[in-house]
Structure formats: structure tokens, C-alpha cells
Design a protein around this motif. Structure first.
Motif, PDB file in Angstrom:
ATOM      1  N   VAL A   1      35.127  31.406 -11.380  1.00 43.04           N
ATOM      2  CA  VAL A   1      34.579  30.205 -10.740  1.00 43.04           C
ATOM      3  C   VAL A   1      35.479  29.777  -9.582  1.00 43.04           C
ATOM      4  O   VAL A   1      34.994  29.424  -8.505  1.00 43.04           O
ATOM      5  N   HIS A   2      36.782  29.840  -9.787  1.00 45.51           N
ATOM      6  CA  HIS A   2      37.733  29.491  -8.731  1.00 45.51           C
ATOM      7  C   HIS A   2      37.544  30.393  -7.516  1.00 45.51           C
ATOM      8  O   HIS A   2      37.479  29.916  -6.373  1.00 45.51           O
ATOM      9  N   ASN A   3      37.439  31.698  -7.760  1.00 47.68           N
ATOM     10  CA  ASN A   3      37.282  32.658  -6.659  1.00 47.68           C
ATOM     11  C   ASN A   3      35.940  32.541  -5.955  1.00 47.68           C
ATOM     12  O   ASN A   3      35.790  32.999  -4.826  1.00 47.68           O
ATOM     13  N   MET A   4      34.967  31.900  -6.603  1.00 47.65           N
ATOM     14  CA  MET A   4      33.646  31.711  -6.000  1.00 47.65           C
ATOM     15  C   MET A   4      33.521  30.319  -5.383  1.00 47.65           C
ATOM     16  O   MET A   4      32.423  29.859  -5.123  1.00 47.65           O
ATOM     17  N   GLY A   5      34.657  29.652  -5.185  1.00 49.56           N
ATOM     18  CA  GLY A   5      34.653  28.380  -4.485  1.00 49.56           C
ATOM     19  C   GLY A   5      34.782  27.150  -5.370  1.00 49.56           C
ATOM     20  O   GLY A   5      34.761  26.030  -4.879  1.00 49.56           O
ATOM     21  N   GLY A   6      34.893  27.327  -6.682  1.00 50.71           N
ATOM     22  CA  GLY A   6      35.088  26.187  -7.575  1.00 50.71           C
ATOM     23  C   GLY A   6      33.814  25.645  -8.188  1.00 50.71           C
ATOM     24  O   GLY A   6      33.860  24.894  -9.155  1.00 50.71           O
ATOM     25  N   ARG A   7      32.660  26.010  -7.641  1.00 55.50           N
ATOM     26  CA  ARG A   7      31.361  25.602  -8.188  1.00 55.50           C
ATOM     27  C   ARG A   7      30.384  26.740  -7.927  1.00 55.50           C
ATOM     28  O   ARG A   7      30.293  27.242  -6.803  1.00 55.50           O
ATOM     29  N   VAL A   8      29.643  27.132  -8.972  1.00 54.58           N
ATOM     30  CA  VAL A   8      28.757  28.288  -8.825  1.00 54.58           C
ATOM     31  C   VAL A   8      27.633  28.225  -9.861  1.00 54.58           C
ATOM     32  O   VAL A   8      27.794  27.610 -10.916  1.00 54.58           O
TER      33      VAL A   8
ATOM     34  N   VAL B   1      27.924  33.986 -12.496  1.00 56.31           N
ATOM     35  CA  VAL B   1      29.181  34.153 -13.218  1.00 56.31           C
ATOM     36  C   VAL B   1      29.053  35.262 -14.258  1.00 56.31           C
ATOM     37  O   VAL B   1      29.987  36.025 -14.483  1.00 56.31           O
ATOM     38  N   ASN B   2      27.901  35.368 -14.896  1.00 58.86           N
ATOM     39  CA  ASN B   2      27.711  36.333 -15.971  1.00 58.86           C
ATOM     40  C   ASN B   2      28.081  37.749 -15.548  1.00 58.86           C
ATOM     41  O   ASN B   2      28.685  38.491 -16.313  1.00 58.86           O
TER      42      ASN B   2
ATOM     43  N   GLY C   1      26.340  21.729 -15.634  1.00 63.43           N
ATOM     44  CA  GLY C   1      25.158  20.891 -15.505  1.00 63.43           C
ATOM     45  C   GLY C   1      24.220  21.437 -14.455  1.00 63.43           C
ATOM     46  O   GLY C   1      24.660  21.969 -13.433  1.00 63.43           O
ATOM     47  N   GLY C   2      22.933  21.346 -14.737  1.00 66.51           N
ATOM     48  CA  GLY C   2      21.938  21.801 -13.775  1.00 66.51           C
ATOM     49  C   GLY C   2      22.020  23.279 -13.458  1.00 66.51           C
ATOM     50  O   GLY C   2      21.648  23.700 -12.372  1.00 66.51           O
ATOM     51  N   GLY C   3      22.553  24.068 -14.399  1.00 65.51           N
ATOM     52  CA  GLY C   3      22.679  25.502 -14.170  1.00 65.51           C
ATOM     53  C   GLY C   3      23.947  25.906 -13.448  1.00 65.51           C
ATOM     54  O   GLY C   3      24.228  27.093 -13.296  1.00 65.51           O
ATOM     55  N   ASP C   4      24.717  24.935 -12.985  1.00 65.34           N
ATOM     56  CA  ASP C   4      25.966  25.220 -12.278  1.00 65.34           C
ATOM     57  C   ASP C   4      27.161  24.986 -13.199  1.00 65.34           C
ATOM     58  O   ASP C   4      27.087  24.201 -14.145  1.00 65.34           O
ATOM     59  N   VAL C   5      28.251  25.655 -12.887  1.00 67.50           N
ATOM     60  CA  VAL C   5      29.534  25.376 -13.523  1.00 67.50           C
ATOM     61  C   VAL C   5      30.519  25.025 -12.416  1.00 67.50           C
ATOM     62  O   VAL C   5      30.489  25.613 -11.331  1.00 67.50           O
ATOM     63  N   GLU C   6      31.365  24.031 -12.697  1.00 70.07           N
ATOM     64  CA  GLU C   6      32.314  23.556 -11.693  1.00 70.07           C
ATOM     65  C   GLU C   6      33.655  23.302 -12.352  1.00 70.07           C
ATOM     66  O   GLU C   6      33.736  22.706 -13.430  1.00 70.07           O
TER      67      GLU C   6
END
Length: 143
Positions: free
Chosen positions: A13-20, A25-26, A52-57
Motif C-alpha cells: 500500500v505504501h509503494n502504491m501511494g498510501g491509498r489503493v 493489492v491482492n 472503506g469503500g473498497g480502498d485501503v489506506e
């Protein structure tokens, strides 16, 4: 879930900008699709991630966990886990008896509703966080 899986999730998640989006992610995390939700739940329970809403942050703590040395992450867990079940109960049991047979502790955790694999993972988290130690391969003692 294992410590390595949670840290792996945080790093992705960090490498993808902190929110994805969790679906992205899977592919990058070494867990089955069904297990990903458990890894997310574990990270969320520890205050490292918000879902939330399908995102992880990442939370501030999650971002710090990725950027800090492993020893600092262990210190974070040592502070955080004693207030979270089943770690609170595990620490109370081991502290009250001063030493508990490993298999007795696994059975205790199974009595709380975990299967053997889950019970051993919880114990591994507790050892990693330096809440307890394994002595002579058969005793669990306070750290």
C-alpha cells in the motif's frame, strides 16, 4: 495472519501511494484472495490501515511502521497488543502462572475460538512483539 503478511500489505500500500483499491493489492500480496480480508482486518485492528469503500489506506501509524526499523515496529506492537484480545488474555494467563506449557496455551486459545493454526499465529505475534517468550521449546513465559 502472520506478521510478515501484514507488513507485506503495508509495504505494498505504501509503494502504491498510501491509498489503493483493495483489488489491486491482492495481486501484490502473498496471500489467497480469501485471506486478504483477514490481513486487512489484522492491520486495521492494529491501527495501521483504514479500509472503506473498497480502498485501503495507511494510517500515520501504518506509514511509520513501513518506514521504521523492525525493532521499532516490535516496540509499537509491544505497546499496542496488550490492549487487544486475545493478546490481553494471553498475557494475563502467562503472567499469572509465570510459565505455561506451550500446548496448554494453544489449547487455551483454541478455547477462545481459534483453530490450532490461528492459535499458533497469535502466539507468534506475541513472541514477535516480545510480550512472551518460548523457553526450552515447551514453556511460554513472560518476556
Amino acid at each position: 495472519m502472520g506478521v510478515d503478511q501484514v507488513l507485506g500489505l503495508l509495504k505494498v500500500v505504501h509503494n502504491m501511494g498510501g491509498r489503493v483499491d483493495a483489488m489491486f493489492v491482492n495481486d501484490a500480496v502473498d496471500v489467497d484472495l480469501g485471506d486478504l480480508s483477514h490481513v486487512i482486518d489484522a492491520a486495521e485492528m492494529l491501527g495501521l490501515l483504514k479500509a472503506g469503500g473498497g480502498d485501503v489506506e495507511l494510517t500515520e501509524e501504518g506509514r511509520a511502521a513501513v518506514e521504521m526499523p523492525l525493532r521499532e515496529f516490535q516496540k509499537y506492537l509491544k505497546k499496542k497488543l496488550p490492549s487487544v484480545e486475545p493478546f490481553s488474555s494471553l498475557v494475563k494467563l502467562v503472567t499469572s502462572k509465570e510459565r505455561v506449557e506451550l500446548e496448554e496455551l494453544v489449547s487455551y486459545l483454541q478455547g477462545l475460538g481459534y483453530d490450532e493454526r490461528g492459535a499458533r499465529r497469535i502466539l507468534n505475534w506475541a513472541v514477535f512483539a516480545q510480550l512472551v517468550e518460548i523457553d526450552d521449546g515447551e514453556w511460554v513465559i513472560p518476556a
